[in-house]
Scaffold this motif. Structure first.
Motif, PDB file in Angstrom:
ATOM      1  N   CYS A 167     -14.901   1.085  13.406  1.00 23.32           N
ATOM      2  CA  CYS A 167     -13.892   1.440  14.137  1.00 23.32           C
ATOM      3  C   CYS A 167     -13.916   2.467  15.465  1.00 23.32           C
ATOM      4  O   CYS A 167     -13.975   2.199  17.366  1.00 23.32           O
ATOM      5  CB  CYS A 167     -12.691   2.454  13.986  1.00 23.32           C
ATOM      6  SG  CYS A 167     -11.771   2.426  11.838  1.00 23.32           S
ATOM      7  N   VAL A 216     -15.775  -0.004   6.312  1.00 24.69           N
ATOM      8  CA  VAL A 216     -14.596  -0.812   6.826  1.00 24.69           C
ATOM      9  C   VAL A 216     -13.681   0.121   5.829  1.00 24.69           C
ATOM     10  O   VAL A 216     -14.015   0.822   4.780  1.00 24.69           O
ATOM     11  CB  VAL A 216     -14.430  -1.958   6.311  1.00 24.69           C
ATOM     12  CG1 VAL A 216     -15.585  -3.154   7.507  1.00 24.69           C
ATOM     13  CG2 VAL A 216     -15.139  -2.094   4.602  1.00 24.69           C
ATOM     14  N   ASP A 217     -12.073   0.295   6.449  1.00 25.73           N
ATOM     15  CA  ASP A 217     -11.425   0.906   5.607  1.00 25.73           C
ATOM     16  C   ASP A 217     -10.553   0.204   4.841  1.00 25.73           C
ATOM     17  O   ASP A 217     -10.694   1.637   3.230  1.00 25.73           O
ATOM     18  CB  ASP A 217     -10.028   0.811   7.112  1.00 25.73           C
ATOM     19  CG  ASP A 217     -10.607   1.894   7.713  1.00 25.73           C
ATOM     20  OD1 ASP A 217     -11.091   2.743   7.456  1.00 25.73           O
ATOM     21  OD2 ASP A 217      -9.764   2.170   8.995  1.00 25.73           O
ATOM     22  N   ALA A 230     -10.163  -2.294   9.800  1.00 31.65           N
ATOM     23  CA  ALA A 230     -10.885  -1.227  10.528  1.00 31.65           C
ATOM     24  C   ALA A 230     -10.056  -0.385  11.815  1.00 31.65           C
ATOM     25  O   ALA A 230      -9.614  -1.054  11.916  1.00 31.65           O
ATOM     26  CB  ALA A 230     -11.644  -1.873  10.666  1.00 31.65           C
TER      27      ALA A 230
END
Length: 180
Positions: A84, A118-119, A36
């Protein structure tokens, strides 16, 4: 006839994936590894919930920038939080990058209907996946993250992974106060 074959192929693929998941968890996986905002986190499996692909959210006015709105996740409305930004290091996102993120629902046992943006999902991890514990966390970890991180590890590539306790995160006054 073609439909039956397609169904059999699907069942075979599902069985293979279940078997792979079972063998991976037998290695004593303890965490779901995510990225993230360019940072690596380990989320305890018992605190993480179901993973959803990005499907958009219904924006809610007059909320803090890290609270994106609500999403319908299998019939349950969940507040969507940009992890984030909540932890203090917002990432600028484009429409293209939104299609690459995932929503990670918080486990229902924590009694909060929320999902985290979340990335990247990095799979399951256990203690054996790391070469050292208690490593120093790089600066810029965000002001809120310090109270929610219970441990840190380094992997063989030198990447630092922080164990983020979701039960602490969802109970902080900041998380529970979304209004501007």
């Amino acid at each position: 006839m073609a439909n039956r074959q397609a169904l059999r192929d699907l069942q075979t693929r599902l069985a293979e994936r279940l078997q792979a998941a079972r063998s991976n968890t037998s290695r004593s996986a303890r965490w779901l590894a995510i990225q993230a905002g360019g940072r690596n986190y380990l989320l305890p499996l018992e605190q993480a919930g179901e993973i959803f692909s990005w499907s958009g959210v219904l924006r809610v006015p007059y909320t803090l920038p890290w609270f994106w709105g609500v999403a319908n996740l299998r019939g349950t409305l969940a507040g969507v939080v940009d992890l984030c930004a909540f932890l203090g290091y917002p990432v600028e996102r484009t429409e293209q990058s939104l299609h690459e993120v995932s929503l990670l629902a918080v486990n229902p046992t924590l009694q909060v209907n929320a999902a985290l943006v979340v990335d990247r999902l990095m799979g399951l991890r256990g203690v054996e996946d790391f070469i050292s514990e208690g490593v120093e966390v790089p600066q810029g970890a965000g002001p809120l993250a310090a109270g929610m991180v219970s441990a840190s590890y380094a992997d063989s590539a030198g990447a630092v992974w922080q164990v983020l306790q979701l039960h602490h995160l969802v109970q902080t006054p900041e998380f529970l106060s979304i209004r501007i």
